[in-house]
Design a protein around this motif. Structure first.
Motif, mmCIF file in Angstrom:
data_model
loop_
_atom_site.group_PDB
_atom_site.id
_atom_site.type_symbol
_atom_site.label_atom_id
_atom_site.label_comp_id
_atom_site.label_asym_id
_atom_site.label_seq_id
_atom_site.Cartn_x
_atom_site.Cartn_y
_atom_site.Cartn_z
ATOM 1 N N GLY B 13 44.898 59.267 14.569
ATOM 2 C CA GLY B 13 44.279 59.379 13.029
ATOM 3 C C GLY B 13 43.336 58.056 12.703
ATOM 4 N N THR B 14 43.584 57.113 13.303
ATOM 5 C CA THR B 14 42.737 55.930 12.877
ATOM 6 C C THR B 14 41.857 55.134 14.065
ATOM 7 N N ALA B 15 42.608 55.451 15.385
ATOM 8 C CA ALA B 15 41.825 54.676 16.712
ATOM 9 C C ALA B 15 42.117 55.874 17.739
ATOM 10 N N ILE B 16 41.062 55.390 18.706
ATOM 11 C CA ILE B 16 40.919 56.200 20.001
ATOM 12 C C ILE B 16 41.135 54.968 21.148
ATOM 13 N N LYS B 17 42.301 55.220 21.859
ATOM 14 C CA LYS B 17 42.439 54.428 22.780
ATOM 15 C C LYS B 17 42.123 54.910 24.290
ATOM 16 N N ALA B 18 41.324 54.070 25.139
ATOM 17 C CA ALA B 18 40.962 54.995 26.274
ATOM 18 C C ALA B 18 41.036 54.095 27.744
ATOM 19 N N ALA B 19 41.163 54.545 28.857
ATOM 20 C CA ALA B 19 41.198 53.492 29.922
ATOM 21 C C ALA B 19 40.689 54.505 31.077
ATOM 22 N N PRO B 34 37.402 52.815 16.604
ATOM 23 C CA PRO B 34 37.950 53.454 15.296
ATOM 24 C C PRO B 34 37.608 55.100 15.716
ATOM 25 N N THR B 35 38.697 55.956 15.296
ATOM 26 C CA THR B 35 38.026 57.120 15.298
ATOM 27 C C THR B 35 37.230 57.622 14.170
ATOM 28 N N PRO B 36 36.049 58.207 14.686
ATOM 29 C CA PRO B 36 35.231 58.950 13.974
ATOM 30 C C PRO B 36 35.447 60.057 12.925
ATOM 31 N N GLY B 38 34.346 63.306 10.715
ATOM 32 C CA GLY B 38 33.427 64.668 11.298
ATOM 33 C C GLY B 38 33.946 65.576 12.115
ATOM 34 N N GLY B 39 35.542 65.323 12.290
ATOM 35 C CA GLY B 39 36.135 66.515 12.865
ATOM 36 C C GLY B 39 36.139 66.244 14.579
ATOM 37 N N PRO B 40 36.737 67.422 15.326
ATOM 38 C CA PRO B 40 36.565 67.232 16.832
ATOM 39 C C PRO B 40 35.391 67.081 17.502
ATOM 40 N N LYS B 41 34.251 67.745 17.059
ATOM 41 C CA LYS B 41 32.781 67.412 17.692
ATOM 42 C C LYS B 41 32.290 66.206 17.678
ATOM 43 N N ALA B 42 32.777 65.460 16.550
ATOM 44 C CA ALA B 42 32.164 64.073 16.574
ATOM 45 C C ALA B 42 33.164 63.195 17.309
ATOM 46 N N ILE B 43 34.541 63.374 17.470
ATOM 47 C CA ILE B 43 35.466 62.700 18.352
ATOM 48 C C ILE B 43 35.076 62.948 19.719
ATOM 49 N N ALA B 44 34.716 64.215 19.996
ATOM 50 C CA ALA B 44 34.215 64.574 21.516
ATOM 51 C C ALA B 44 33.005 63.596 22.153
ATOM 52 N N ALA B 45 32.069 63.671 21.030
ATOM 53 C CA ALA B 45 31.011 62.787 21.388
ATOM 54 C C ALA B 45 31.158 61.477 21.424
ATOM 55 N N CYS B 46 32.167 60.978 20.676
ATOM 56 C CA CYS B 46 32.616 59.427 20.721
ATOM 57 C C CYS B 46 33.521 59.368 22.230
ATOM 58 N N VAL B 47 34.213 60.155 22.611
ATOM 59 C CA VAL B 47 34.863 60.179 23.755
ATOM 60 C C VAL B 47 33.807 60.029 24.988
ATOM 61 N N ALA B 48 32.767 60.931 24.670
ATOM 62 C CA ALA B 48 32.045 60.988 25.813
ATOM 63 C C ALA B 48 31.228 59.694 26.037
ATOM 64 N N GLY B 49 30.853 59.056 25.036
ATOM 65 C CA GLY B 49 30.278 57.667 25.000
ATOM 66 C C GLY B 49 31.349 56.626 25.668
ATOM 67 N N ILE B 50 32.423 56.619 25.383
ATOM 68 C CA ILE B 50 33.351 55.504 25.884
ATOM 69 C C ILE B 50 33.628 55.964 27.222
ATOM 70 N N ALA B 51 33.828 57.292 27.674
ATOM 71 C CA ALA B 51 33.975 57.669 29.060
ATOM 72 C C ALA B 51 32.796 57.305 29.994
ATOM 73 N N ASN B 83 46.753 68.974 10.251
ATOM 74 C CA ASN B 83 46.269 68.818 8.695
ATOM 75 C C ASN B 83 45.848 67.226 8.910
ATOM 76 N N LYS B 84 45.521 66.607 9.820
ATOM 77 C CA LYS B 84 44.994 65.305 10.305
ATOM 78 C C LYS B 84 43.344 65.354 10.666
ATOM 79 N N LEU B 85 43.040 66.183 11.795
ATOM 80 C CA LEU B 85 41.697 65.873 12.332
ATOM 81 C C LEU B 85 40.937 67.150 11.980
ATOM 82 N N GLY B 86 41.322 68.076 11.213
ATOM 83 C CA GLY B 86 40.636 69.385 11.150
ATOM 84 C C GLY B 86 40.196 70.195 12.288
ATOM 85 N N SER B 87 41.108 70.226 13.300
ATOM 86 C CA SER B 87 40.972 70.661 14.516
ATOM 87 C C SER B 87 41.891 71.964 14.985
#
Lengths: 323, 323
Positions: B13-19, B34-36, B38-51, B83-87
């Motif tokens: 809900g608050t952070a994305i951890k990745a490795a 930090p978790t952006p 804007g919902g799952p699409k924004a999260i996917a875009a963020c994950v792509a950047g981290i990846a 009921n957390k991320l709207g996904s």
């Protein structure tokens, strides 16, 4: 003509039930004989005689599955411990194989009953099932993704010992307090009912009295249903199964039992696991053990094309099908 | 040179951890952002950047596994409710696949943590494991025969809602009475501790006070351990697992917690399931979620020869290995 039958054998403390069983769970030439004394070798000899008799009438079987009233290791075919038949540590599957000349497997009787309800009974078509069997005590079996879950020591499914009322009634089996069995096993219920000064031969009498709204009977039956509902709620929260099946003679009581069980479950489990969870009576009655033993043999020695979950095909050797 | 890395992503809900994670669970280039909104699409875009960032340093990964803080259907890759991320209803696996260009799978975060402890942590080498995670509430995950058990609705493992004291304290999450979470979740414990007129920032303070034998702290910690032991006993009676792992910050408290948990478990479970049952602290701490997400990707997209439970071999396409 190749065989499309297995033998299902349910070995109990007092009787052995047996029949030839088709892939779809139809029984032929059912037999019930007293369990001989003398331990597992005497039982294996007795089973061999029944097997010859049944096959002489029903036709050749290609394998035999045995339900055994103790924890077992079905992979090795070995009894894990036993205070009933003196079979602890014995490879019962090997004894039966030698005695009958057929590939043999064993399964705990409560697990076999759960598998039977899953393959042929109330749980047909479900992805996962928990069976509670109400008898003297409360037994159980768990089928997940089509397989019996045995646990580390073959001891999974001790549902009668879920704590439904910590610090409550003492369990007549394990002597701990608050076990489901202390509220839903016939022995415990009869004892409490009689302690209230009433007479009953068995659960049937108590259920009849409860239908007549006799106070002490209503009280023990309500408490039984309430505690079953609590246990089912725990099972639902933990395993999120598709169906919970309740067997044993008293499960035939119908709505007087199932309505309050379902109500307690729905009240106590989280909405996402309770919604859509079916809690239903068993369908196979006393045949569940032998049918489940047969189901084990079908799963283990039938081909995938002839296994009980498949709808077409004939039996071939397992090794032939795995190429 | 073929890749021997997957990406493990733990979306909270608050952070994305990745490795990037090797077959044996070694992490490279860990990131926390930090978790952006804007919902799952924004999260996917963020994950792509981290990846991209991680792979630029650690080397190419061949797949990505994502832990998600809601129930999911891992087969379809879809979020079941949220009921957390709207996904809710969103195919997060497909979103992540499109965003990263890598084969992707998702798993509930608690289940991912259980799988991580099974593959890489306290449960390594065990045949079956139950994880309890002690945080604000009490989460859980169940691994049986090497696979996460999801249940009918992806809702299995709601261990925080096992009834340990029917009619007891009200659960702050589900509002029912007597849930484990009402006795072992930090929110409930802190509330009761403060109601006794004491001050604490978090569980750490309470554990410290209990070590100093401060009465109200000893009382809530004892009760917490007692109720955890009751729940573990129920789990043992039902599932007969090989190991029960307890995670979350407070699990680092050690014997002040684990000794009474084990004692209560041994007292309440049947001897054949309690004997030999290991009840131990988790090993992977806050990395469990991302490691388990990576483990899912290894299990799903690695070959059997390169899967985490195997010890040798390189990754190939799954389809190539199934011939």
């Amino acid at each position: 003509m190749s065989s499309d039958l297995v033998l299902g054998i349910d070995v109990g403390g007092t009787a052995i039930k047996a029949a030839a069983v088709t892939r779809t769970g139809t029984m032929r030439e059912k037999r019930v004989v007293p369990t001989p004394g003398g331990g597992p070798k005497a039982i294996a000899a007795c089973v061999a005689g029944i097997a010859r008799d049944i096959q002489a009438k029903a036709g050749r079987a290609f394998a035999v599955g045995v339900g055994w009233p103790t924890p077992v290791d079905p992979q090795r075919g070995v009894v894990l411990f036993d205070n009933k038949l003196g079979s602890a540590g014995v490879n019962v599957a090997a004894l039966i194989r030698r005695a009958t000349g057929l590939p043999a497997c064993i399964e705990n009787d409560a697990n076999a009953a759960a598998l039977a309800e899953y393959l042929y009974g109330a749980g047909r078509g479900a992805g996962s099932l928990v069976l509670l069997t109400l008898g003297t005590g409360v037994g159980g079996g768990i089928v997940l993704g089509g397989e019996v879950w045995h646990g580390r020591d073959g001891a999974a499914g001790e549902i009668g010992h879920i704590k439904v009322r910590p610090g409550g009634q003492r369990c007549l089996f394990c002597r701990r307090r608050g076990c489901l069995e202390a509220y839903a096993g016939a022995q415990a219920i009869l004892r409490r009912y009689r302690a209230a000064g009433r007479k009953a031969e068995g659960m049937k009498d108590i259920v009849s009295a409860a239908r007549r709204k006799e106070r002490p009977a209503v009280r023990v039956v309500s408490e039984m249903a309430e505690m079953l509902g609590m246990a089912v709620a725990d099972l639902a929260n933990i395993l999120n199964p598709e169906i919970v099946v309740i067997g044993g003679g008293v499960a035939r009581a119908g709505n007087i039992l199932f309505r309050p069980i379902r109500a307690a479950m729905a009240r106590e489990a989280l909405p996402n696991v309770s919604k859509g969870l079916r809690v239903v009576p068993a369908k196979l009655g006393n045949d569940a053990g032998l049918l489940g033993a047969a189901g084990c043999a079908w799963k283990r020695f039938g081909t995938s094309a002839s296994s009980p979950t498949s709808t077409t095909g004939n039996r071939r050797l397992r090794t032939a099908s795995s190429n």
